[in-house]
Design an enzyme around this catalytic site. Structure first.
Site, PDB file in Angstrom:
ATOM      1  CB  CYS A 168      -0.933  -0.016   1.204  1.00 36.39           C
ATOM      2  SG  CYS A 168      -1.913  -1.531   1.295  1.00 36.39           S
ATOM      3  CG  HIS A 308      -1.899   4.195   5.443  1.00 36.77           C
ATOM      4  ND1 HIS A 308      -1.813   4.053   4.076  1.00 36.77           N
ATOM      5  CD2 HIS A 308      -2.045   2.936   5.946  1.00 36.77           C
ATOM      6  CE1 HIS A 308      -1.900   2.769   3.752  1.00 36.77           C
ATOM      7  NE2 HIS A 308      -2.035   2.075   4.865  1.00 36.77           N
ATOM      8  CD  GLU A 319      -1.762   7.555   9.510  1.00 40.41           C
ATOM      9  OE1 GLU A 319      -1.381   8.404   8.683  1.00 40.41           O
ATOM     10  OE2 GLU A 319      -2.639   6.702   9.260  1.00 40.41           O
ATOM     11  CE  LYS A 340      -5.604   4.127   2.300  1.00 41.44           C
ATOM     12  NZ  LYS A 340      -4.684   5.238   2.626  1.00 41.44           N
ATOM     13  CG  HIS A 345      -6.427   0.588   1.582  1.00 43.62           C
ATOM     14  ND1 HIS A 345      -5.581   1.360   0.813  1.00 43.62           N
ATOM     15  CD2 HIS A 345      -5.623  -0.148   2.407  1.00 43.62           C
ATOM     16  CE1 HIS A 345      -4.333   1.107   1.151  1.00 43.62           C
ATOM     17  NE2 HIS A 345      -4.335   0.198   2.110  1.00 43.62           N
ATOM     18  CG  PHE A 404      -0.001  -6.026   4.495  1.00 44.27           C
ATOM     19  CD1 PHE A 404      -0.510  -5.169   5.454  1.00 44.27           C
ATOM     20  CD2 PHE A 404      -0.794  -7.091   4.093  1.00 44.27           C
ATOM     21  CE1 PHE A 404      -1.764  -5.352   5.999  1.00 44.27           C
ATOM     22  CE2 PHE A 404      -2.059  -7.291   4.627  1.00 44.27           C
ATOM     23  CZ  PHE A 404      -2.552  -6.420   5.585  1.00 44.27           C
TER      24      PHE A 404
END
Length: 418
Positions: A168, A308, A319, A340, A345, A404
């Site tokens: 991502c 994010h 975050e 998002k 996402h 990831f």
């Protein structure tokens, strides 16, 4: 010893194809209005018992208007999205790609998953009808770098031609790579961003098996709810976000319009877990700190963070922890929202789409909202721009992308002042 004078880099073109808009302006309008693009998945049969049946699909786009139907047969869905958005950005920047030196222009377009739809179709064909029936375009379509290749060919970009696959963080890493190429005088113009088309049966069911996805199937528009205590996972989406980066003098010499300046890029690795963030957000903190150092800025000069913010319990908490740790008291003065919440996402495309949003936030002095934030989780006491957009003159803003594998990327965009 060679001393390098870093060159200034500006954004001169933007393009986006998302579940909330088929252009960058349309996407931006939807984000400011807090419009959700999440709905029940329509792209494949869900007659069996799917744990997650929702996603942010790109629907109703006229690809034929931009890409010849014969060419489309040679591209996976993610590549179609990337070429479409890149074409918008290229047109928007107003550059004549038939002129000048093509070796001074390049492309960096990332994808976290690549041609997963092509892989799934290819495997079904192999099992059901045998190897002789495999489409000869299977390999060129499934390659994660195919979008960068097609954009390079389409616009005669003979300079650096790369694809970053860091889950991502792919789109933002690609923009960072393009930024460095121009800074270091390896290119004058770069088309950069991310593309993804992963709303497929295997991809959706695989993320669901990890329990990473929201299962709020009966309320799709409320499923993506970053920072809310009732969040239960992210919502898969797709699309592309592309920007044109250009050396400042090169842009000025041709009278280009300038949206914003890209002034800082930082990245890091969690070295913690293959699919979960560092619990304290140490990697995210370091990426933001590196981006600030690269930009020569103090933490209190940041007015907005495009988070994010995926709507996962662990990711959002990490975050928030990172922002509080790095910014200290200023964390409560800046604003941070997650687009998002509207788009879902888009994995490797997220950094590109959200860079477009961050650039426009800086240019327009308005921050898009985090929708569905009805009850902030415990300790989530920052300004998340809940429910409605806010106006604020911004001089600097950060776009965060984490993936990831422990990949963390931060980009700093500045209001252009000449």
């Amino acid at each position: 010893m060679r001393t390098v004078q870093l060159r200034r880099v500006v954004v001169t073109g933007i393009g986006a194809l998302t579940d909330v808009g088929h252009t960058a302006p349309a996407t931006w309008e939807s984000l400011l209005a807090g419009r959700s693009g999440i709905d029940t998945i329509s792209g494949f049969d869900q007659s069996i018992d799917w744990v997650c049946r929702i996603g942010g699909e790109v629907r109703g786009v006229n690809l034929d208007a931009v890409i010849d139907p014969r060419e489309q047969k040679r591209m996976d869905r993610f590549c179609l999205f990337g070429v479409y958005a890149a074409s918008e950005a290229a047109q928007d920047c107003g550059f004549d790609f038939k002129s000048g030196d093509p070796w001074r222009r390049g492309v960096a377009i990332g994808s976290g998953i690549g041609g997963i739809g092509t892989i799934e179709i290819g495997y079904r064909t192999l099992v059901q009808t045998g190897p002789s029936k495999i489409n000869p375009f299977t390999v060129p379509k499934l390659m994660a770098n195919s979008c960068a290749g097609h954009v390079s060919i389409r616009f005669n970009l003979k300079g650096s031609n790369t694809c970053t696959a860091t889950a991502c963080a792919s789109g933002s890493h690609s923009i960072g790579a393009a930024f460095r190429a121009i800074q270091l005088d390896e290119a004058d113009l770069m088309i950069a961003g991310g593309a993804e088309g992963a709303c497929t049966p295997l991809c959706l069911s695989s993320f669901a098996a990890m329990k990473a996805l929201s299962t709020r199937n009966d309320e799709p528009t409320k499923a993506s709810r970053p920072f809310d205590r009732d969040r239960d996972g992210f919502v898969m989406s797709e699309g592309a976000g592309i920007i044109v980066l250009e050396e400042l003098g090169h842009a000025k010499a041709r009278g280009a319009k300038i949206y914003a300046e890209l002034v800082g890029y930082g990245s890091s690795g969690d070295a913690s877990h293959i699919a979960a963030p560092d619990p304290q957000g140490a990697g995210a903190r370091h990426a933001m700190a590196m981006a600030l150092r690269d930009a020569g800025l103090n933490a209190d000069q940041i007015g907005y963070i495009n988070a994010h913010g995926t709507s996962t319990p662990l990711g959002d908490a990490a975050e928030v922890s990172a922002v509080k740790s790095l910014f200290g008291a200023h964390a409560f003065a800046l604003a941070m929202s997650s687009t998002k919440s509207c788009t879902g996402h888009a994995l490797g495309a997220a950094g590109g789409i959200e860079s477009v949003a961050t650039v426009l936030a800086v240019r327009d002095g308005v921050m898009p909202p985090t929708i569905n934030l009805d009850s902030p989780d415990d300790g989530f006491d920052l300004d998340f721009v809940a429910h409605a957009a806010k106006e604020r003159r911004l001089t600097h803003a950060i776009n965060n992308s984490f993936g990831f594998g422990g990949h963390n990327t931060s980009l700093v965009f500045a209001r252009f002042g000449g």
